[in-house]
Design a protein around this motif. Structure first.
Motif, short mmCIF file in Angstrom:
data_model
loop_
_atom_site.label_atom_id
_atom_site.label_comp_id
_atom_site.label_asym_id
_atom_site.label_seq_id
_atom_site.Cartn_x
_atom_site.Cartn_y
_atom_site.Cartn_z
N LEU A 193 1.70 5.67 -1.71
CA LEU A 193 2.02 6.85 -0.92
C LEU A 193 3.37 7.44 -1.31
CD1 LEU A 193 1.06 5.53 2.64
CD2 LEU A 193 -0.42 6.41 0.85
N GLY A 194 4.04 6.84 -2.29
CA GLY A 194 5.34 7.33 -2.71
C GLY A 194 6.44 7.03 -1.72
N CYS A 195 6.23 6.02 -0.84
CA CYS A 195 7.18 5.76 0.24
C CYS A 195 8.09 4.56 -0.02
CB CYS A 195 6.44 5.53 1.56
SG CYS A 195 5.61 7.00 2.16
N ASN A 196 7.61 3.58 -0.79
CA ASN A 196 8.42 2.41 -1.12
C ASN A 196 8.99 1.73 0.14
OD1 ASN A 196 9.53 0.56 -2.91
ND2 ASN A 196 11.44 1.70 -3.13
N LEU A 197 8.12 1.45 1.09
CA LEU A 197 8.54 0.77 2.31
C LEU A 197 8.62 -0.73 2.10
CD1 LEU A 197 6.22 2.64 4.85
CD2 LEU A 197 8.65 3.07 4.46
N ALA A 198 9.45 -1.38 2.87
CA ALA A 198 9.51 -2.83 2.91
C ALA A 198 8.79 -3.31 4.17
CB ALA A 198 10.96 -3.31 2.91
N ALA A 199 8.40 -4.59 4.17
CA ALA A 199 7.70 -5.14 5.34
C ALA A 199 8.54 -4.98 6.60
CB ALA A 199 7.38 -6.61 5.10
N ASN A 200 9.86 -5.09 6.47
CA ASN A 200 10.74 -4.99 7.63
C ASN A 200 10.87 -3.56 8.16
OD1 ASN A 200 11.27 -7.72 7.69
ND2 ASN A 200 13.11 -7.57 6.42
N ASP A 201 10.35 -2.59 7.41
CA ASP A 201 10.37 -1.20 7.87
C ASP A 201 9.21 -0.89 8.81
OD1 ASP A 201 12.59 -0.58 6.26
OD2 ASP A 201 11.29 -0.20 4.53
N LYS B 234 0.84 -1.21 0.00
CA LYS B 234 0.00 0.00 0.00
C LYS B 234 0.87 1.26 0.00
CE LYS B 234 -3.43 2.17 3.08
NZ LYS B 234 -2.56 3.17 3.72
N SER B 235 2.05 1.18 0.62
CA SER B 235 2.91 2.36 0.71
C SER B 235 3.43 2.81 -0.64
CB SER B 235 4.10 2.08 1.64
OG SER B 235 5.10 1.30 0.99
N LEU B 236 3.40 1.94 -1.64
CA LEU B 236 3.82 2.34 -2.99
C LEU B 236 2.93 3.46 -3.51
CD1 LEU B 236 4.54 -1.17 -4.56
CD2 LEU B 236 6.21 0.52 -3.79
N PRO C 244 -3.25 12.19 -1.25
CA PRO C 244 -2.11 13.08 -1.01
C PRO C 244 -0.93 12.31 -0.43
CG PRO C 244 -3.79 13.41 0.67
CD PRO C 244 -4.38 12.49 -0.35
N LEU C 245 0.26 12.69 -0.82
CA LEU C 245 1.46 12.05 -0.32
C LEU C 245 1.71 12.45 1.13
CD1 LEU C 245 3.90 12.60 -3.33
CD2 LEU C 245 2.57 10.54 -2.80
N PRO C 246 2.21 11.53 1.94
CA PRO C 246 2.66 11.92 3.27
C PRO C 246 4.02 12.60 3.18
CG PRO C 246 3.06 9.58 2.94
CD PRO C 246 2.36 10.07 1.71
N ALA C 247 4.40 13.28 4.23
CA ALA C 247 5.74 13.89 4.26
C ALA C 247 6.82 12.81 4.13
CB ALA C 247 5.93 14.68 5.54
N LYS C 248 6.51 11.61 4.61
CA LYS C 248 7.46 10.49 4.54
C LYS C 248 7.93 10.23 3.11
CE LYS C 248 9.54 6.77 6.29
NZ LYS C 248 10.68 6.88 7.25
N ALA C 249 7.10 10.56 2.13
CA ALA C 249 7.47 10.33 0.73
C ALA C 249 8.69 11.14 0.32
CB ALA C 249 6.29 10.65 -0.18
N PHE C 250 8.99 12.21 1.05
CA PHE C 250 10.12 13.08 0.71
C PHE C 250 11.31 12.86 1.64
CE2 PHE C 250 6.05 15.18 -0.22
CZ PHE C 250 6.15 15.24 -1.60
N ASP C 251 11.23 11.83 2.46
CA ASP C 251 12.29 11.53 3.44
C ASP C 251 13.35 10.65 2.79
OD1 ASP C 251 13.72 11.06 5.78
OD2 ASP C 251 12.39 9.44 6.43
#
Length: 493
Positions: A186-194, A182-184, A317-324
């Motif tokens: 959001l522009g975050c590209n998180l992994a399950a381990n994150d 789902k995070s894709l 809308p993107l979260p701020a995390k997307a720009f981290d």
């Protein structure tokens, strides 16, 4: 292309008869348009409600489909209705007549928090028979209860150990994998381990604060801000530094930078998307600036994105995390506002504080129930969550619109209200002279609950403001309660 009877007559009739037929058609579609306009003006058709389908209205009025289409085109040009793809025509949401609040102006010094006694009083006001504007919790009518019941029953049969097993942090792998997918979006590209599964978003926020701050530290927040965040700081003996915040644009980055240069700030807590209680969504440019500003100073950003999925726009809308890019943003969210409040399932992607937050999660609550984690994971995987969100966004936008219009009509002259970009919360600024804490107690005696504005500040500000939850389905009972509140507020002036 469909041709109406009048159009066919025009092609075969002499010139003078063609003019007469065209005039008759003009009168017909304008008559239909005026009739629908009258229904909207009278409140028979309310903002967000569907108007009759083209074919249904054609049958009801005994006019051609083309006449109805022309009438609806007129109504669209008047700004009264809008076409929704594959859904028909709906009454447009119009801005309420009341003005908007201006940017806040809190004190520039950090303050210890002391609001928990009043918070408890407001929470205790939730009881059967009370119209609860004080709650920020969606009602059962909007939740996929039957679907979740079937999922839980099926999972319990297939995986009986899910009823008895501990699932230690970071939580069930399948749920974390679904959140990562789902995070894709959001522009975050998180992994399950994150990701670490938590007991709602409140625990996620609590763990993040405890990971980066200690008693006596200062944390900067938007003003006004969600009272639950202030309670976390109160429980830790952490000071709150409130930053001026605009009801449309969000926290003032200039004021925040000034505060960072003057004070030692342990962290910043922000809700860039559909903020509680103002409802704003920051622009992507300002989110980038916020992330860069804090990253440059090594000050962590704790981001509450619990309402981000309930946006009103076409795109999430993107979260701020997307720009981290450095792990400096700790992203917190949950499914309590969108799927199942009673499940109390949330999650956090704490960036470079992952190990510390995971340890604190175990100390705080050991783990979260696996059966419920598996149910939400399957709900996400099946596409049920996306379908649920499409419904909720429309429903909550409609309900906020209804409440906004009723507040504009029934509250005292000079009342100001926000224009939320998502969620189901409205911030109402009453004229000076109104006391929201006294209004709360008067309202409770009339079986109406609300959120007094003083809950949303550590500095006893916003005494003439209230927060109104708009999650209950719109009904005459809700409108009557708003009218009663408006009358009580008027008596204070």
């Amino acid at each position: 292309m469909v041709k109406c009877a009048a159009s066919r007559a025009c092609s075969a009739a002499p010139p003078d008869l063609r003019v007469l037929a065209m005039t008759q058609e003009l009168v017909l579609y304008e008559t239909v348009a005026d009739s629908i306009t009258g229904m909207i003006s009278a409140g028979t058709l309310r903002p967000g409600e569907r108007v009759p389908s083209v074919r249904r209205l054609s049958t009801q009025r005994r006019v051609s489909v083309a006449t109805v289409l022309r009438a609806y085109e007129v109504l669209e040009n008047r700004g009264l209705i809008e076409a929704r793809p594959n859904a028909g025509y709906y009454v447009r949401h119009r801005s309420p007549s009341a003005g908007e609040p201006s940017i806040s102006n809190p004190p520039s010094a950090p303050q210890l928090v002391g609001i928990s006694a009043l918070v408890q009083e407001v929470l205790d006001s939730r009881r059967p028979g009370v119209v609860s504007f004080g709650a920020a919790c969606p009602g059962p009518d909007h939740m996929p209860t039957a679907k979740l019941q079937r999922l839980i029953s099926s999972i319990a049969r297939r995986k009986p150990l899910s009823l008895t097993n501990y699932v230690l942090p970071p939580g069930n792998e399948e749920l974390r994998r679904q959140i990562a997918r789902k995070s894709l979006d959001l522009g975050c590209n998180l992994a399950a381990n994150d990701i670490i599964v938590t007991h709602g978003c409140m625990e996620a926020l609590n763990l993040c604060v405890r990971a980066v701050a200690k008693p006596g530290d200062t944390i900067a927040l938007e003003s006004p801000t969600y009272f639950g965040l202030l309670q976390i700081l109160e429980s830790m003996g952490v000071k709150a530094l409130e930053i001026p915040t605009h009801p449309r644009e969000g926290v003032s980055l200039e004021a925040l930078e000034f505060a960072l240069d003057r004070s030692r700030i342990a962290a910043v807590i922000a809700m860039p998307n559909a903020q509680n209680p103002l409802g704003f969504t920051m622009s992507d440019e300002n989110k980038k600036r916020l992330v860069k500003l804090l990253d440059k100073r090594g000050v962590p950003l704790i981001e509450d994105d619990v309402y981000g999925d309930l946006h009103y726009g076409d795109e999430r809308p993107l979260p701020a995390k997307a720009f981290d890019r450095s792990g400096n943003v700790m992203l917190c969210s949950s499914f309590t506002k969108t799927v199942a409040p009673g499940f109390r399932l949330g999650w956090v992607a704490p960036g470079r504080w992952h190990a510390n937050v995971q340890m604190l999660k175990f100390i705080n609550s050991v783990g979260s129930p696996e059966l419920l984690q598996l149910a939400v994971a399957e709900f996400l995987a099946s596409g049920g969550y996306d379908r649920q969100l499409r419904t909720l966004r429309r429903v909550f936008r409609d309900q906020v619109s209804h409440v906004s219009a009723a507040v504009s009509e029934h509250f005292p002259s000079g009342t100001r209200i926000t224009r939320p970009a998502g969620g189901f919360i409205l911030w109402v600024e009453l004229p000076e002279g109104c006391d929201s804490e006294e209004l709360f107690r008067q309202a409770i005696r009339n079986n109406i609950s609300l959120g007094p504005g003083v809950l949303f500040s550590a500095t006893d500000r916003y005494r003439n403001c209230i927060r109104m939850g708009c999650a209950e389905p719109w009904s005459p009972r809700i409108e009557q309660a708003i009218a009663k509140l408006g009358g009580l507020a008027q008596r204070q002036l």
